[in-house]
Write an enzyme that holds these catalytic residues in place. Structure first.
Site, PDB file in Angstrom:
ATOM      1  N   GLU A 120      -2.857   5.147  -1.777  1.00 25.84           N
ATOM      2  CA  GLU A 120      -3.579   6.131  -0.967  1.00 25.84           C
ATOM      3  C   GLU A 120      -3.186   7.484  -1.524  1.00 25.84           C
ATOM      4  O   GLU A 120      -2.003   7.823  -1.580  1.00 25.84           O
ATOM      5  CB  GLU A 120      -3.181   6.022   0.508  1.00 25.84           C
ATOM      6  CG  GLU A 120      -4.024   6.901   1.422  1.00 25.84           C
ATOM      7  CD  GLU A 120      -3.258   8.081   1.978  1.00 25.84           C
ATOM      8  OE1 GLU A 120      -3.906   9.016   2.498  1.00 25.84           O
ATOM      9  OE2 GLU A 120      -2.019   8.081   1.908  1.00 25.84           O
TER      10      GLU A 120
ATOM     11  N   ASP B 168      -5.696   6.603   9.912  1.00 29.70           N
ATOM     12  CA  ASP B 168      -5.738   8.047   9.707  1.00 29.70           C
ATOM     13  C   ASP B 168      -6.991   8.663  10.313  1.00 29.70           C
ATOM     14  O   ASP B 168      -6.931   9.652  11.044  1.00 29.70           O
ATOM     15  CB  ASP B 168      -5.707   8.372   8.209  1.00 29.70           C
ATOM     16  CG  ASP B 168      -4.293   8.547   7.684  1.00 29.70           C
ATOM     17  OD1 ASP B 168      -3.401   8.911   8.479  1.00 29.70           O
ATOM     18  OD2 ASP B 168      -4.084   8.322   6.489  1.00 29.70           O
ATOM     19  N   GLN B 169      -8.136   8.084   9.968  1.00 35.19           N
ATOM     20  CA  GLN B 169      -9.400   8.718  10.328  1.00 35.19           C
ATOM     21  C   GLN B 169      -9.696   8.629  11.824  1.00 35.19           C
ATOM     22  O   GLN B 169     -10.453   9.438  12.343  1.00 35.19           O
ATOM     23  CB  GLN B 169     -10.539   8.105   9.507  1.00 35.19           C
ATOM     24  CG  GLN B 169     -10.331   8.160   8.002  1.00 35.19           C
ATOM     25  CD  GLN B 169     -10.075   9.573   7.487  1.00 35.19           C
ATOM     26  OE1 GLN B 169     -10.427  10.566   8.121  1.00 35.19           O
ATOM     27  NE2 GLN B 169      -9.438   9.678   6.322  1.00 35.19           N
ATOM     28  N   ILE B 170      -9.093   7.654  12.504  1.00 36.41           N
ATOM     29  CA  ILE B 170      -9.206   7.606  13.965  1.00 36.41           C
ATOM     30  C   ILE B 170      -8.081   8.429  14.590  1.00 36.41           C
ATOM     31  O   ILE B 170      -8.314   9.310  15.420  1.00 36.41           O
ATOM     32  CB  ILE B 170      -9.121   6.155  14.479  1.00 36.41           C
ATOM     33  CG1 ILE B 170     -10.214   5.285  13.855  1.00 36.41           C
ATOM     34  CG2 ILE B 170      -9.235   6.124  16.001  1.00 36.41           C
ATOM     35  CD1 ILE B 170     -10.063   3.810  14.168  1.00 36.41           C
ATOM     36  N   GLY B 171      -6.865   8.157  14.189  1.00 32.29           N
ATOM     37  CA  GLY B 171      -5.709   8.757  14.831  1.00 32.29           C
ATOM     38  C   GLY B 171      -5.558  10.240  14.597  1.00 32.29           C
ATOM     39  O   GLY B 171      -4.935  10.936  15.410  1.00 32.29           O
TER      40      GLY B 171
ATOM     41  N   HIS C 195     -15.806   9.521   4.518  1.00 31.08           N
ATOM     42  CA  HIS C 195     -16.306  10.799   5.008  1.00 31.08           C
ATOM     43  C   HIS C 195     -17.834  10.846   4.974  1.00 31.08           C
ATOM     44  O   HIS C 195     -18.471  11.366   5.895  1.00 31.08           O
ATOM     45  CB  HIS C 195     -15.736  11.941   4.165  1.00 31.08           C
ATOM     46  CG  HIS C 195     -14.252  12.111   4.302  1.00 31.08           C
ATOM     47  ND1 HIS C 195     -13.498  11.448   5.239  1.00 31.08           N
ATOM     48  CD2 HIS C 195     -13.371  12.890   3.607  1.00 31.08           C
ATOM     49  CE1 HIS C 195     -12.233  11.799   5.138  1.00 31.08           C
ATOM     50  NE2 HIS C 195     -12.126  12.673   4.143  1.00 31.08           N
TER      51      HIS C 195
ATOM     52  N   ASP D 164     -13.760   9.373   0.098  1.00 29.19           N
ATOM     53  CA  ASP D 164     -15.099   9.958  -0.039  1.00 29.19           C
ATOM     54  C   ASP D 164     -16.134   9.109   0.693  1.00 29.19           C
ATOM     55  O   ASP D 164     -17.018   9.640   1.375  1.00 29.19           O
ATOM     56  CB  ASP D 164     -15.490  10.060  -1.520  1.00 29.19           C
ATOM     57  CG  ASP D 164     -14.977  11.333  -2.169  1.00 29.19           C
ATOM     58  OD1 ASP D 164     -14.553  12.236  -1.430  1.00 29.19           O
ATOM     59  OD2 ASP D 164     -15.003  11.420  -3.395  1.00 29.19           O
TER      60      ASP D 164
ATOM     61  N   HIS E  94       0.197  10.931  -3.918  1.00 31.36           N
ATOM     62  CA  HIS E  94       0.184  12.235  -4.598  1.00 31.36           C
ATOM     63  C   HIS E  94       1.410  13.074  -4.241  1.00 31.36           C
ATOM     64  O   HIS E  94       1.717  14.046  -4.943  1.00 31.36           O
ATOM     65  CB  HIS E  94      -1.092  13.006  -4.236  1.00 31.36           C
ATOM     66  CG  HIS E  94      -1.270  13.216  -2.763  1.00 31.36           C
ATOM     67  ND1 HIS E  94      -1.726  12.212  -1.939  1.00 31.36           N
ATOM     68  CD2 HIS E  94      -1.051  14.294  -1.974  1.00 31.36           C
ATOM     69  CE1 HIS E  94      -1.783  12.666  -0.698  1.00 31.36           C
ATOM     70  NE2 HIS E  94      -1.377  13.914  -0.687  1.00 31.36           N
TER      71      HIS E  94
ATOM     72  N   ASP F 294       1.743   4.906   0.561  1.00 30.93           N
ATOM     73  CA  ASP F 294       1.256   6.029   1.351  1.00 30.93           C
ATOM     74  C   ASP F 294       1.367   7.339   0.579  1.00 30.93           C
ATOM     75  O   ASP F 294       2.389   7.613  -0.055  1.00 30.93           O
ATOM     76  CB  ASP F 294       2.065   6.112   2.651  1.00 30.93           C
ATOM     77  CG  ASP F 294       1.660   7.299   3.508  1.00 30.93           C
ATOM     78  OD1 ASP F 294       0.524   7.305   4.002  1.00 30.93           O
ATOM     79  OD2 ASP F 294       2.483   8.228   3.657  1.00 30.93           O
TER      80      ASP F 294
ATOM     81  N   ARG G 156       0.879  -1.173   0.000  1.00 30.72           N
ATOM     82  CA  ARG G 156       0.000   0.000   0.000  1.00 30.72           C
ATOM     83  C   ARG G 156       0.912   1.217   0.000  1.00 30.72           C
ATOM     84  O   ARG G 156       1.767   1.369   0.869  1.00 30.72           O
ATOM     85  CB  ARG G 156      -0.915  -0.022   1.227  1.00 30.72           C
ATOM     86  CG  ARG G 156      -1.858   1.184   1.343  1.00 30.72           C
ATOM     87  CD  ARG G 156      -1.303   2.210   2.296  1.00 30.72           C
ATOM     88  NE  ARG G 156      -2.271   3.237   2.681  1.00 30.72           N
ATOM     89  CZ  ARG G 156      -1.959   4.329   3.361  1.00 30.72           C
ATOM     90  NH1 ARG G 156      -0.710   4.566   3.735  1.00 30.72           N
ATOM     91  NH2 ARG G 156      -2.881   5.209   3.687  1.00 30.72           N
TER      92      ARG G 156
END
Length: 586
Positions: free
Chosen positions: A308, A390-393, A333, A330, A276, A273, A271
């Site tokens: 990602e 990411d979304q928790i931390g 979220h 998306d 971009h 990271d 994966r």
């Protein structure tokens, strides 16, 4: 004896054969290779021996062949008298500032000769962090939990980065030595044993790798070679320089790392990271080269590659692209905003927008989408999730969604993503509604830690006393899963629910995914979402009301219902309603 050595594994097609890096044993002979064009001279410093001058070759390569048995500890001595570890070290027993250890890359006794990998459409991914997944926080302790993951219905594991980082704990994204599994988790052979055990259970293992930056402490590469470029700037500073095409270069170093993880460690994929922020404006982008190198290194095994990225990488994850999938932020979220009611910052464009949720489920990640991309991308080009590191931390207290939304809402959101034709990914402990948080934690030296603290206070716009200190031991300790929670009835019921729905995915959804090659057709009527995906023999259909209020339902779900949350009464779709159904075409 001091002499040059032949090049190693063939490079990917179109790449020149790269220089070797680190301590390499071949046919019983040990050779050392260092890329250090910024240094006029380098010596090999082996514990207990006088410095051994290395031969400088073209491109700033330094090489030396000398007797050095497995277990030998060594550093490189620079002209100013300073010493550095090997940037391609395979193991750092005393952390990033200590000596490197000579390893025998071919000594592990593998038992996975018959393993050929996992078909992508069968993937149910489980993201875990080695240091917090078990009380011991080691590769061996994680391996002991693999039968549990098998019984849950997991078919693939995504391990957060393990490249050597400074200190005693870390998420892994501040790593500085790409080739060395961090000694906090065990030795390299322990990671190989973890992968081998997973394969024996039919579970694939993917590794999260960080090729967009190095951590702030312990990165000695800039002393040695042109590792970064001022042409591009990332959130972490100057970008890694992938624009150079001479050999050696950062391009060669990273491709050698890819070959090591896939070839030597038998990993089933990577994966990438923050893809971009991996900048390369020259022909033959480094991401393309990474993908090709990984698949060649896999030999006859199936290798999967996931991106990602903050933008849609439509070309890379299309049927003709080199990557299997991309994280679908998306969808996360939209699901999160719907079940928690949060509408600030990341969720402003998603709150109260069932149309956005429908589009994310039916079509995938939208950012940067161009015309025509909708038809080019199949649902399996996206990895979906309700939670991830990411979304928790990246919340001030690392609080999980279990503390933010009621159970019915969470079950509805989970049912929506777990049975969708996208590839689902659970985050460790999600399957029993773990109460433990997953805050950001690190163990950098004080000079670096203060800057990180200040940055997080500014990002969250909170008083420092209201933010968990990422460098406090108790912050890391709080993130460790509490496996005893599974014995509590409320957690046990959630675990039973996850096992049941993953059985349905394996039986009903996985066989359909391979035949669903285009985005779903969706509508939103009075807040009720309906989506239909066309398969080769069957269509997959979803009816969803991800809201706390009932809504009119013009017609009941069509086809054979395979999973349902809630019951339709008097023509009303109840709150948090989900119905998945299949119907034979024609």
């Amino acid at each position: 004896m001091d002499m040059s050595t032949p090049a190693g594994q063939p490079a990917a097609s179109g790449e020149r054969v790269p220089a070797e890096f680190g301590a390499v044993r071949r046919n019983g002979v040990m050779s050392f290779h260092l890329w250090a064009p910024k240094q006029a001279g380098v010596s090999l410093l082996i514990d207990g021996r006088d410095p051994l001058p290395m031969r400088r070759e073209s491109g700033g390569r330094f090489t030396l062949i000398t007797a050095a048995p497995v277990g030998t500890r060594y550093r490189f001595l620079l002209p100013d008298g300073s010493t550095v570890p090997d940037p391609a070290s395979r193991f750092q027993p005393d952390d990033v500032h200590g000596p490197s250890e000579v390893m025998a890359s071919d000594a592990f006794d593998w038992s996975d000769a018959n393993w050929r990998g996992l078909p992508w459409h069968e993937a149910v991914i489980y993201e875990l962090h080695i240091g917090t997944f078990t009380p011991d926080g080691t590769f061996r302790a994680a391996a002991a939990k693999l039968p549990y993951l098998k019984s849950l219905g997991v078919t693939a594991i995504e391990v957060m980065p393990v490249g050597d980082f400074p200190g005693r704990w870390s998420w892994g994204y501040d790593g500085v030595l790409l080739f060395a599994p961090d000694s906090c988790y065990g030795r390299p052979e322990d990671l190989k044993a973890f992968v081998d055990r997973a394969h024996s259970l039919g579970i694939a293992v993917l590794l999260d790798v960080v090729y967009n930056h190095f951590g702030p402490e312990g990165n000695y590469l800039p002393l040695l070679a042109p590792a970064h470029t001022t042409r591009h700037v990332t959130p972490w500073g100057e970008a890694v320089d992938y624009g150079r095409r001479e050999t050696p270069s950062m391009r060669d170093l990273v491709l050698a790392n890819v070959r090591m993880w896939i070839g030597e460690f038998h990993l089933d994929g990577l994966r990438i990271d923050a893809a971009h922020e991996i900048r390369d404006s020259e022909p033959g982008h480094i991401l393309t080269a990474i993908a090709e190198a990984a698949r060649i290194a896999g030999g006859g095994r199936t290798v999967h590659l996931v991106l990602e990225s903050a933008r849609l990488e439509a070309v890379r994850v299309s049927a003709k692209g080199a990557f299997d999938g991309q994280w679908n932020d998306d969808l996360h979220h939209a699901l999160h905003a719907a079940v928690t009611g949060e509408s600030g910052k990341d969720y402003a464009d998603y709150a109260g927008r069932p149309d956005v949720l429908a589009r994310a489920l039916a079509e995938g990640f939208q950012a940067g989408r161009g015309k025509g991309d909708k038809e080019a991308l199949s649902p399996s080009a996206f990895v979906s999730f309700l939670q991830n590191h990411d979304q928790i931390g990246n919340r001030a207290h690392g609080d999980r969604i279990g503390t933010l939304a009621p159970l019915k809402a969470r079950r509805a959101a989970a049912a929506a993503y777990l049975l969708a034709p996208q590839i689902p990914m659970l985050f460790q402990g999600e399957e029993w509604a773990a109460a433990t948080p997953f805050p950001f934690f690190s163990d950098l030296a004080p000079a670096f830690a203060s800057a990180v603290r200040d940055g997080r206070v500014a990002a969250f716009e909170v008083d420092p006393d209201d933010l968990l200190d990422p460098f406090a031991p108790q912050t890391f300790a709080a993130a460790k899963l509490d496996w005893s929670e599974q014995r509590q009835s409320r957690h046990a019921r959630v675990l039973d629910w996850y096992r049941a729905i993953l059985r349905v995915r394996r039986r009903e959804i996985a066989p359909l995914v391979v035949g669903i090659r285009r985005a779903g057709a969706w509508t939103v009527d009075d807040g009720v979402i309906r989506i239909r995906w066309e398969g080769e023999a069957k269509d997959l259909m979803l009816t969803l009301n991800l809201a706390a209020e009932p809504a009119p339902l013009s017609a009941p779900p069509r086809g054979r219902v395979i999973w349902q949350e809630g019951r339709i009464t008097n023509g009303l779709c109840p709150p948090w309603f989900v119905a998945w159904s299949v119907r034979r075409r024609g």
